[in-house]
Design a protein around this motif. Structure first.
Motif, short mmCIF file in Angstrom:
data_model
loop_
_atom_site.label_atom_id
_atom_site.label_comp_id
_atom_site.label_asym_id
_atom_site.label_seq_id
_atom_site.Cartn_x
_atom_site.Cartn_y
_atom_site.Cartn_z
N CYS A 118 -37.81 1.69 -21.08
CA CYS A 118 -37.04 2.93 -21.05
C CYS A 118 -36.25 3.14 -22.34
CB CYS A 118 -36.12 2.96 -19.84
SG CYS A 118 -37.02 3.10 -18.27
N SER A 119 -36.63 2.45 -23.42
CA SER A 119 -35.97 2.69 -24.70
C SER A 119 -36.26 4.13 -25.12
CB SER A 119 -36.49 1.71 -25.76
OG SER A 119 -37.90 1.75 -25.84
N ALA A 120 -35.31 4.73 -25.82
CA ALA A 120 -35.47 6.13 -26.21
C ALA A 120 -36.75 6.35 -27.01
CB ALA A 120 -34.26 6.60 -27.02
N GLU A 121 -37.05 5.42 -27.91
CA GLU A 121 -38.27 5.51 -28.72
C GLU A 121 -39.19 4.34 -28.37
OE1 GLU A 121 -38.72 8.25 -30.28
OE2 GLU A 121 -36.66 8.96 -30.21
N GLY A 155 -36.25 11.20 -18.25
CA GLY A 155 -35.49 11.31 -19.49
C GLY A 155 -36.39 11.79 -20.62
N PHE A 161 -38.17 10.67 -23.76
CA PHE A 161 -38.62 9.47 -24.45
C PHE A 161 -39.61 9.84 -25.56
CE2 PHE A 161 -37.60 8.32 -20.07
CZ PHE A 161 -36.67 7.31 -20.27
#
Length: 187
Positions: free
Chosen positions: A79-82, A133, A135
């Motif tokens: 679930c890291s943004a990038e 979210g 991503f």
């Protein structure tokens, strides 16, 4: 990458603390799920805990995104943004890696995922993640490619631009600094 596939007690406790904090901070990703049940499953499956630690170590920021009631498995996803920083600049699979004559990347997405004990996301799983979210707004992630496309030399990847999720194709041997992969771990 840690290839021992075992964590020390201290590593386990630190990882569980990190993942629990993320779980509690992002309840929208797993409404109705209880951390105690997740932790119990993790502690009963040390090899899954090791996979989770590699997801964390490579920048994935794994979190629970669901529960499969048929198999009674919790689903962890990066679930890291990038796209995880420690898993970028890789081509799609071993065949693609071996086909490169020059400027070979260090590894391939499929091989890294296998070594980690995770699955590459399918397009459908990637789109479902995007409901939780925004991503990959600056990066992209390889996704599972159907055999008929792979047989012809291609591979698929996704990203999010203009508030829309896009699916693209590229030669499987291609690799870019901003393209990696997201993993799915079933516990």
């Amino acid at each position: 990458m840690n290839n021992h596939k075992k964590l020390t007690l201290e590593q386990r406790e630190e990882l569980l603390k990190t993942v629990k904090t993320r779980f509690e901070k992002n309840t929208n990703r797993h409404a109705g799920l209880d951390w105690a049940a997740v932790q119990e499953k993790l502690e009963a499956n040390p090899e899954k805990l090791w996979s989770l630690s590699i997801m964390e170590e490579t920048g994935g920021e794994p979190d629970v995104i669901g529960h499969d009631t048929q198999t009674n498995e919790f689903l962890f996803c990066d679930c890291s943004a990038e796209s995880p920083k420690g898993r970028r600049s890789v081509c799609y699979d071993r065949q693609a890696l071996e086909s490169r004559k020059e400027y070979k990347p260090q590894d391939s997405a499929v091989e890294m995922a296998t070594e980690m004990g995770v699955e590459l996301l399918t397009e459908e799983q990637y789109r479902a993640l995007q409901q939780l979210g925004a991503f990959d707004t600056k990066t992209s992630s390889w996704v599972q490619t159907p055999p008929e496309i792979r047989k012809l030399g291609g591979a698929l990847f996704c990203d999010r631009r203009y508030n829309t999720v896009f699916l693209y194709h590229n030669g499987a041997e291609s690799y870019y600094a901003a393209r990696g992969f997201r993993g799915l771990l079933r516990v």
